[in-house]
Write a protein that holds these residues in place. Structure first.
Motif, PDB file in Angstrom:
ATOM      1  N   LEU A  59       0.770  -1.268  -0.012  1.00 41.78           N
ATOM      2  CA  LEU A  59       0.057   0.029  -0.097  1.00 41.78           C
ATOM      3  C   LEU A  59       0.997   1.144   0.145  1.00 41.78           C
ATOM      4  O   LEU A  59       0.560   2.067  -0.717  1.00 41.78           O
ATOM      5  CB  LEU A  59      -0.784  -0.221   1.231  1.00 41.78           C
ATOM      6  N   SER A  62       2.318   1.709  -3.079  1.00 43.55           N
ATOM      7  CA  SER A  62       1.448   2.307  -4.265  1.00 43.55           C
ATOM      8  C   SER A  62       1.008   3.862  -4.157  1.00 43.55           C
ATOM      9  O   SER A  62       0.821   4.485  -5.215  1.00 43.55           O
ATOM     10  CB  SER A  62       0.083   1.494  -4.056  1.00 43.55           C
ATOM     11  N   SER A 196      -9.664   0.827   1.747  1.00 44.66           N
ATOM     12  CA  SER A 196      -8.379   0.686   0.884  1.00 44.66           C
ATOM     13  C   SER A 196      -7.303   1.018   2.090  1.00 44.66           C
ATOM     14  O   SER A 196      -5.983   0.283   1.932  1.00 44.66           O
ATOM     15  CB  SER A 196      -8.263   1.917   0.020  1.00 44.66           C
ATOM     16  N   PRO A 200      -5.972  -3.421   3.156  1.00 42.92           N
ATOM     17  CA  PRO A 200      -5.429  -3.258   1.915  1.00 42.92           C
ATOM     18  C   PRO A 200      -5.275  -4.554   1.422  1.00 42.92           C
ATOM     19  O   PRO A 200      -4.897  -5.520   1.944  1.00 42.92           O
ATOM     20  CB  PRO A 200      -3.939  -2.670   2.173  1.00 42.92           C
ATOM     21  N   SER A 201      -5.268  -4.669   0.025  1.00 44.08           N
ATOM     22  CA  SER A 201      -5.252  -5.959  -0.744  1.00 44.08           C
ATOM     23  C   SER A 201      -5.969  -6.935  -0.254  1.00 44.08           C
ATOM     24  O   SER A 201      -5.852  -8.262  -0.795  1.00 44.08           O
ATOM     25  CB  SER A 201      -3.580  -6.401  -0.514  1.00 44.08           C
TER      26      SER A 201
END
Length: 281
Positions: A59, A62, A196, A200-201
């Protein structure tokens, strides 16, 4: 439906995003080094699994990579990942008491688990109806709380480490009208942001059905503010699923209301065991 041993597990998406974090398979060298650096930075403050540390590291990466996965890390990524982890822990401690049993019970027919897809991923459903408008339309923040509570407990407990570590969402907008948009858009933006940064993910594909033209435009407007990889996961349908859904769902699991042959709210294999205490994601 739980995948058999012959099921091929994809560790990365076609776009390069990591899908599997908790498997006993070698990580990339930079991921191993990054998690080691993050562990060192956290020290005694660490309460997370290595898989969760890697999720937050991805995260952080990103944020400097236009919302996409990266292939390396730097010191700023480690500092940001640590900050995101600590803030998420504080958020959970403050938010969990607000996800009251009263809210969960009130929304049990609106936000719920619906079995698994063909890959074994838990399927969450959000389906407000006209018949329960007095429950969900009065305050959409309560709807968000019900969704977050499901992610934090039921869906979290249903992941299959090394096999299915993301959830699938079916969001049915058939009861949402034009007059709901002023409340819906900011509420949806807030929800996407919370999911988010705190889970995360964990999100797989979002199937948004019965959206019509106006709601499709509204969803697309919200997604403009989401991360690139999140935008790639959203599929919007003006009506029900097209034939592509058959590649993702067994018709026996998919409810009749969604074009399948199953019953709405089939919780077998997902909620069949005693609920475990919430854990850090």
């Amino acid at each position: 439906m739980v995948p058999t041993e012959a099921t091929e597990v994809q560790e990365f998406s076609s776009g390069g995003a990591r899908l599997i974090f908790d498997a006993e398979r070698p990580w990339k060298d930079w991921e191993t080094a990054g998690v080691g650096a993050l562990l060192e930075s956290l020290g005694a403050e660490n309460t997370w699994t290595r898989g969760d540390l890697l999720r937050f590291l991805h995260l952080a990466v990103s944020y400097r990579n236009d919302g996409n996965s990266g292939s390396d890390f730097n010191e700023e990524d480690i500092a940001l990942a640590k900050d995101l982890l600590l803030k998420s822990r504080d958020w959970r401690e403050k938010s969990r008491p607000t996800w009251t049993p009263e809210i969960r019970n009130a929304f049990k027919d609106i936000v719920f688990l619906q079995g698994r897809d063909k890959c074994g991923s838990p399927v969450g459903v959000v389906r407000p109806q006209e018949s329960n408008r007095d429950t969900w339309a009065v305050d959409l923040n309560n709807l968000n709380k019900a969704i977050l509570a499901l992610v934090d407990t039921g869906i979290s407990n249903a992941y299959l480490p090394g096999v299915a570590e993301q959830c699938i969402w079916i969001i049915d907008l058939h009861a949402i009208g034009i007059m709901d948009l002023p409340q819906l858009v900011p509420s949806l933006q807030h929800l996407v942001s919370q999911l988010s940064v705190n889970f995360p993910s964990r999100a797989g594909t979002f199937f948004i059905i019965n959206a019509g033209w106006a709601l499709s435009a509204a969803v697309n407007a919200v997604m403009l503010f989401a991360m690139a990889e999140t935008r790639q996961k959203v599929q919007v349908f003006s009506g029900l699923f097209n034939d592509a859904a058959k590649d993702r769902f067994d018709v026996e699991m998919l409810p009749v209301e969604f074009g399948g042959e199953g019953f709405m709210g089939s919780l077998e294999e997902v909620n069949g065991t005693e609920e475990k205490p919430p854990q850090e994601q």
